[in-house]
Design an enzyme around this catalytic site. Structure first.
Site, PDB file in Angstrom:
ATOM      1  N   SER A 262       0.835  -1.198   0.000  1.00 35.97           N
ATOM      2  CA  SER A 262       0.000   0.000   0.000  1.00 35.97           C
ATOM      3  C   SER A 262       0.868   1.246   0.000  1.00 35.97           C
ATOM      4  O   SER A 262       1.921   1.289   0.625  1.00 35.97           O
ATOM      5  CB  SER A 262      -0.935  -0.018   1.201  1.00 35.97           C
ATOM      6  OG  SER A 262      -0.624   1.014   2.096  1.00 35.97           O
ATOM      7  N   LYS A 263       0.384   2.234  -0.744  1.00 36.26           N
ATOM      8  CA  LYS A 263       1.152   3.474  -0.856  1.00 36.26           C
ATOM      9  C   LYS A 263       1.302   4.141   0.503  1.00 36.26           C
ATOM     10  O   LYS A 263       2.271   4.813   0.771  1.00 36.26           O
ATOM     11  CB  LYS A 263       0.466   4.450  -1.816  1.00 36.26           C
ATOM     12  CG  LYS A 263       0.592   4.004  -3.237  1.00 36.26           C
ATOM     13  CD  LYS A 263       0.092   5.051  -4.207  1.00 36.26           C
ATOM     14  CE  LYS A 263       0.018   4.440  -5.594  1.00 36.26           C
ATOM     15  NZ  LYS A 263      -0.466   5.327  -6.592  1.00 36.26           N
ATOM     16  N   ARG A 264       0.284   3.969   1.345  1.00 26.80           N
ATOM     17  CA  ARG A 264       0.349   4.631   2.644  1.00 26.80           C
ATOM     18  C   ARG A 264       1.204   3.856   3.638  1.00 26.80           C
ATOM     19  O   ARG A 264       2.000   4.409   4.353  1.00 26.80           O
ATOM     20  CB  ARG A 264      -1.052   4.843   3.202  1.00 26.80           C
ATOM     21  CG  ARG A 264      -1.571   6.243   2.965  1.00 26.80           C
ATOM     22  CD  ARG A 264      -2.960   6.417   3.487  1.00 26.80           C
ATOM     23  NE  ARG A 264      -3.888   5.520   2.828  1.00 26.80           N
ATOM     24  CZ  ARG A 264      -4.583   4.586   3.460  1.00 26.80           C
ATOM     25  NH1 ARG A 264      -4.468   4.446   4.764  1.00 26.80           N
ATOM     26  NH2 ARG A 264      -5.407   3.810   2.806  1.00 26.80           N
ATOM     27  N   ASP A 266       3.392   1.156   3.123  1.00 32.38           N
ATOM     28  CA  ASP A 266       4.731   0.705   2.763  1.00 32.38           C
ATOM     29  C   ASP A 266       5.454   1.783   1.968  1.00 32.38           C
ATOM     30  O   ASP A 266       4.837   2.589   1.321  1.00 32.38           O
ATOM     31  CB  ASP A 266       4.631  -0.568   1.912  1.00 32.38           C
ATOM     32  CG  ASP A 266       3.748  -1.612   2.559  1.00 32.38           C
ATOM     33  OD1 ASP A 266       4.169  -2.161   3.574  1.00 32.38           O
ATOM     34  OD2 ASP A 266       2.624  -1.847   2.073  1.00 32.38           O
TER      35      ASP A 266
END
Ligand code: GLU
Length: 497
Positions: A262-264, A266
């Site tokens: 996940s962009k948020r 990891d």
């Protein structure tokens, strides 16, 4: 059939390039190169609301950094300017809008698509009703009922409309994916997808089919999150009467906890890995092994890109999501750092050092090429990434401050400690400048220490580093040089007197 292999990467300029995305691109690239094919970059910028300024340049920059060489399509020139090259252009979808309209019109004429005049309000109502009845949300086909003439009149009257594909009823849509095998889906589960939006822009579905066809793409490499859109593409190819490229849906990259990266949560942008000091060759090596293996029984883990290309085979791409293992990346990166020549390591380290305060504030004699190369000689074996250069050995660059108790080896008395440091001082003092080498330092210090190594070497190590942990005192003395080493010994002695 001996079709030329043509693989495209089709990013939308809506943000940074994600590490999982890069892995999918890499597989397409490896496949193209393995088969003497062409690697093409096409920009899918038809969703102008989601566009992010500068994202296109960033994506292309990252491809360049990682050495994925674009043969055709959109790339950067030597000045970092966006350029298009090739016979199938333009390669930027917003420059091809008329084309999509023409093809959508063709589908309408053939009866495979229809204008839809439904308002946002009506569509919401339909969705709400389906929700309460527990049905999957889907357009209900209301505007299919208008004859061509009725539709024409509405358009002439200025009614707003989109163009939707007319999904056939009771049809089993079957296609083969080179990773997932044969997949079938019933057409009742497929929505009458919008192909042209009311602003005249195409949606992804129409644009991707038209472009992949016109650009003679042979294999569509995409992340498996796109798998559910495949039946719509398959139908569109049928409607047009075009030959389908092969599908290759590559499994997602998942994080250690089993969830999709996940962009948020990891750290996933490729640029972040660059900034953290990972080498492009190491990242390629790591990504190639994410979801692919070079064959049963193969234990080698370090491969050059040329070797990977030579070994790459779709039969060894796994169906299961590939787990992103940062420890493995660190290990691979460390192997690549060890292989660098001292000169390469020095050149690559400079930009990372320049960002550190401890380096910026260091005196000039600690910034010379000779001095830095000594630091790097000591650090090279232990570095995991380039942003660590100097980080754990700041004492090579700064003045040191520490508590005198740190100097004490086991339970030796202050007097013994002073004698130990005095002895080191004499030994170091007697080594001539031209013999200031780790080997000589070792010989002389070991000889002086006899069988009580700790008594001599621990206080010396702390006196030179001021740290709980550091390289050996011989390595420290060698890097610091004779006069700085003696200076630090005086400093330690002064603490004790
Ligand atoms: N433009 C799509 C994206 O943003 C590409 C999907 C495809 O490769 O077909 O990822």
């Amino acid at each position: 059939m001996n079709k030329k292999i043509r693989v495209r990467f089709a990013p939308s300029p809506t943000g940074f390039i994600h590490i999982g995305n890069l892995r999918t691109v890499l597989f397409g690239y490896l496949f193209a190169k393995k088969n003497n094919g062409t690697f093409i970059v096409r920009i899918e910028d038809t969703d102008q609301n989601r566009e992010v300024e500068g994202a296109l340049e960033k994506v292309l920059e990252m491809l360049q950094w990682i050495n994925i060489v674009t043969d055709e399509g959109v790339m950067l020139d030597s000045n970092g300017k966006v350029l298009e090259k090739g016979e199938f252009g333009p390669y930027i979808q917003s420059k091809r809008l008329d084309l999509y309209k023409r093809y959508a019109q063709e589908l309408v004429e053939k009866g495979h698509a229809y204008p839809c005049f439904c308002s946002e309000e009506r569509l919401n109502e339909v969705r709400e009703r389906q929700k309460t009845e527990g049905e999957a949300p889907k357009y209900d086909g209301y505007c299919r009922k208008f004859s061509a003439q009725e539709a024409q009149e509405k358009i002439a009257n200025g009614e707003k409309y989109v163009i939707r594909m007319k999904v056939p009823e009771e049809k089993t849509i079957t296609f083969t994916d080179l990773v997932y095998g044969e997949i079938s889906i019933e057409s009742e589960n497929v929505d009458d997808q919008v192909l042209i939006k009311s602003d005249g822009f195409p949606t992804y579905f129409l644009a991707v089919v038209v472009d992949d066809h016109l650009m003679e793409i042979s294999h569509i490499f995409r992340g498996d999150d796109w798998l559910s859109s495949a039946p719509k593409l398959v139908l569109l190819y049928e409607f047009f009467g075009w030959e389908m490229p092969a599908f290759v849906h590559v499994p997602n990259v998942i994080s250690g906890n089993g969830k999709k990266l996940s962009k948020r949560r990891d750290s996933v942008s490729v640029e972040q890995f660059k900034q953290d000091g990972y080498l492009p060759e190491a990242l390629i090596n790591f990504l190639a092994l994410l979801g692919w293996n070079p064959g049963k029984g193969e234990t080698q883990e370090i491969f050059s890109i040329a070797e990977i290309i030579q070994k790459f085979d779709l039969a060894h791409v796994h169906k299961a999501g590939a787990v992103f293992d940062l420890k493995k990346l660190d290990w691979i990166n460390a192997q690549y750092i060890k292989k660098l020549s001292l000169d390469e390591l020095y050149q690559k380290s400079l930009e990372f050092l320049a960002q550190k305060d401890f380096y910026r504030n260091a005196s000039d004699d600690k910034k010379t090429e000779e001095y830095l190369k000594k630091v790097l000689t000591i650090e090279q074996e232990r570095l995991v990434n380039l942003s660590e250069v100097g980080e754990y050995n700041r004492f090579f660059f700064t003045d040191i401050e520490y508590d005198k108790e740190m100097l004490r080896w086991k339970k030796i008395t202050d007097q013994e400690l002073i004698e130990s440091l005095e002895k080191s001082k004499t030994v170091l003092d007697e080594i001539p400048q031209e013999n200031w080498e780790i080997k000589t330092l070792e010989e002389k210090l070991f000889a002086a220490a006899g069988d009580k190594k700790g008594d001599l070497l621990w206080p010396l190590r702390v006196a030179l580093s001021g740290a709980q942990k550091s390289p050996s005192p011989m390595e420290l003395a060698w890097v610091l040089g004779k006069s700085e080493s003696l200076k630090r010994l005086y400093f330690a002695l002064a603490k004790l007197k």
